[in-house]
Scaffold this motif. Structure first.
Motif, PDB file in Angstrom:
ATOM      1  N   ASN A 122       2.804  -0.205  -3.704  1.00  0.00           N
ATOM      2  CA  ASN A 122       3.589   0.423  -4.772  1.00  0.00           C
ATOM      3  C   ASN A 122       5.071   0.061  -4.640  1.00  0.00           C
ATOM      4  OD1 ASN A 122       1.137   1.721  -5.218  1.00  0.00           O
ATOM      5  ND2 ASN A 122       1.776   3.594  -4.176  1.00  0.00           N
ATOM      6  N   ASN A 137       2.319   2.674  -9.244  1.00  0.00           N
ATOM      7  CA  ASN A 137       1.154   2.526  -8.369  1.00  0.00           C
ATOM      8  C   ASN A 137       0.003   1.888  -9.132  1.00  0.00           C
ATOM      9  OD1 ASN A 137      -0.897   4.587  -9.375  1.00  0.00           O
ATOM     10  ND2 ASN A 137       0.916   5.896  -9.136  1.00  0.00           N
ATOM     11  N   TYR A 138      -1.029   1.514  -8.388  1.00  0.00           N
ATOM     12  CA  TYR A 138      -2.167   0.784  -8.962  1.00  0.00           C
ATOM     13  C   TYR A 138      -3.485   1.511  -8.700  1.00  0.00           C
ATOM     14  CZ  TYR A 138       1.477  -2.734  -9.153  1.00  0.00           C
ATOM     15  OH  TYR A 138       2.657  -3.395  -9.414  1.00  0.00           O
ATOM     16  N   ARG A 139      -3.408   2.840  -8.549  1.00  0.00           N
ATOM     17  CA  ARG A 139      -4.589   3.621  -8.158  1.00  0.00           C
ATOM     18  C   ARG A 139      -5.733   3.509  -9.154  1.00  0.00           C
ATOM     19  NH1 ARG A 139      -0.550   8.493  -7.097  1.00  0.00           N
ATOM     20  NH2 ARG A 139       0.447   7.621  -5.230  1.00  0.00           N
ATOM     21  N   ARG A 144      -8.774   1.115  -3.172  1.00  0.00           N
ATOM     22  CA  ARG A 144      -7.785   1.382  -2.130  1.00  0.00           C
ATOM     23  C   ARG A 144      -8.330   1.127  -0.734  1.00  0.00           C
ATOM     24  NH1 ARG A 144      -5.173   7.210  -3.783  1.00  0.00           N
ATOM     25  NH2 ARG A 144      -6.821   7.369  -5.314  1.00  0.00           N
ATOM     26  N   TYR A 205      -5.236  -3.400  -1.576  1.00  0.00           N
ATOM     27  CA  TYR A 205      -4.237  -2.504  -2.159  1.00  0.00           C
ATOM     28  C   TYR A 205      -3.934  -1.376  -1.188  1.00  0.00           C
ATOM     29  CZ  TYR A 205      -2.254   1.279  -4.980  1.00  0.00           C
ATOM     30  OH  TYR A 205      -1.453   2.302  -5.443  1.00  0.00           O
ATOM     31  N   ASP A 207      -1.896   1.921  -0.869  1.00  0.00           N
ATOM     32  CA  ASP A 207      -1.272   2.931  -1.736  1.00  0.00           C
ATOM     33  C   ASP A 207      -0.131   3.620  -0.996  1.00  0.00           C
ATOM     34  OD1 ASP A 207      -0.690   4.763  -3.691  1.00  0.00           O
ATOM     35  OD2 ASP A 207      -2.526   5.943  -3.446  1.00  0.00           O
ATOM     36  N   THR A 208       0.956   2.880  -0.852  1.00  0.00           N
ATOM     37  CA  THR A 208       2.153   3.412  -0.199  1.00  0.00           C
ATOM     38  C   THR A 208       3.375   2.943  -0.967  1.00  0.00           C
ATOM     39  OG1 THR A 208       3.314   3.616   1.928  1.00  0.00           O
ATOM     40  CG2 THR A 208       2.401   1.461   1.411  1.00  0.00           C
TER      41      THR A 208
END
Length: 338
Positions: A122, A137-139, A144, A205, A207-208
């Protein structure tokens, strides 16, 4: 060999480059920092040399004649010894805890023998005056905390297109795909992200909130008035992206659709800036850009022209141009372009 090379392109960056450098130094000996002094006229060179002397096993200062942001990225890639390559602009920085997470993932990949091509994380808009910081973000688009391929990717929202801030590429992949950015040209970060994508087979990915993207300087390249004044460079970058790959030949449907959407956004941004400038010369440049796409790839032209963004950029007459600008403003508010 280092795990991660971080290149910091610097041009007259003396006032703020130390913040970027200090945050990356927290990665310790896993990291190689290349400070690229791109012909600066202030104390950038002196600061770079001081850091290189203080941290000789981590930092190298590279001095070159002014070639622009792209040539500084090229210089970093030529000199990188790290397995992975990241660009951090001199007025931006990284989150120290997130950097440790990124290095942890890269270590796992190396130890397990996994040939990871691209790590995505992110980024945060550090916008001057904004009460709330916008996190990209790309959630909803990417799995993830695992290695995956393009077949595992879900739907990308327009706001989730991948920027230079998001990516850590495998250094060899960037070299193997022949990535060389044009000199004296802004907005080449789009080429940096876009051109290597067809060679990417494995992704991860994390997620940070890793990259902190500063927005607020009046002379910043993403300032709208600055972008209009540099519109020829925006057009040049868009044409290079069109020419870099016939995306319609990409077999993986999800990757193909993503790259078409990326080109649609580039065509939209270029078109609306040309419209907003209000000059007859720039309106002709807009028509010429669309003609160029049509001549280079008629099928791709029809595909991009027929989608909502393409249609909104080609409404006829003055009222059509006003509608195009309104549509762009709404899209920018919703999706967060530039």
């Amino acid at each position: 060999m280092k795990l991660l090379t971080v290149a910091i392109p610097c041009y007259n960056s003396a006032a703020y480059m130390s913040h970027a450098i200090e945050t990356i130094l927290t990665g310790g000996e896993d990291v190689e920092i290349l400070i690229i002094n791109d012909g600066s006229k202030d104390d950038t060179a002196k600061i770079a040399d001081e850091y290189a002397n203080k941290y000789p096993t981590i930092i190298r200062a590279i001095h070159q004649e002014n070639g622009g942001h792209g040539e500084a990225v090229n210089a970093g890639l030529r000199n990188a010894t790290g397995l992975y390559y990241k660009v951090v602009d001199s007025d931006d920085w990284v989150n120290e805890e997130s950097l440790k997470e990124v290095l942890g993932v890269l270590h796992k990949m190396v130890e397990s023998g996994t040939n990871l091509d691209l790590l995505v994380a992110n980024y945060v808009y550090e916008k001057v005056g904004a009460r709330r910081k916008k996190v990209m973000n790309y959630r909803s688009a990417l799995p993830r905390n695992k290695v995956f391929g393009w077949a595992d990717v879900k739907f990308f929202k327009t706001s989730q297109y991948i920027l230079m801030h998001s990516v850590v590429y495998r250094t060899k992949l960037l070299r193997d795909c022949g990535l060389i950015l044009p000199k004296h040209t802004f907005y080449v970060d789009n080429i940096f992200v876009y051109q290597p994508l067809p060679q990417v087979k494995t992704l991860y990915y994390l997620d940070t909130n890793f990259y902190r993207y500063f927005i607020g300087r009046e002379d910043q390249s993403v300032n709208e008035s600055v972008m209009i004044s540099r519109i020829d460079q925006q057009i040049r970058v868009t044409k290079i992206m069109i020419d870099s790959k016939n995306v319609l030949q990409i077999k993986n449907r999800k990757l193909k659709n993503y790259m078409i959407k990326y080109l649609s956004i580039m065509m939209t941004v270029s078109s609306v800036l040309l419209i907003k400038s209000g000059t007859a010369e720039n309106l002709e440049k807009k028509r010429e850009l669309w003609r160029y796409l049509k001549e280079q790839n008629p099928r791709l032209y029809r595909k991009i022209r027929s989608n909502l963004l393409g249609q909104s950029m080609n409404l006829p007459g003055e009222s059509g141009r006003k509608m195009s600008i309104l549509g762009y403003k709404i899209s920018r508010k919703i999706y967060g372009f530039n």
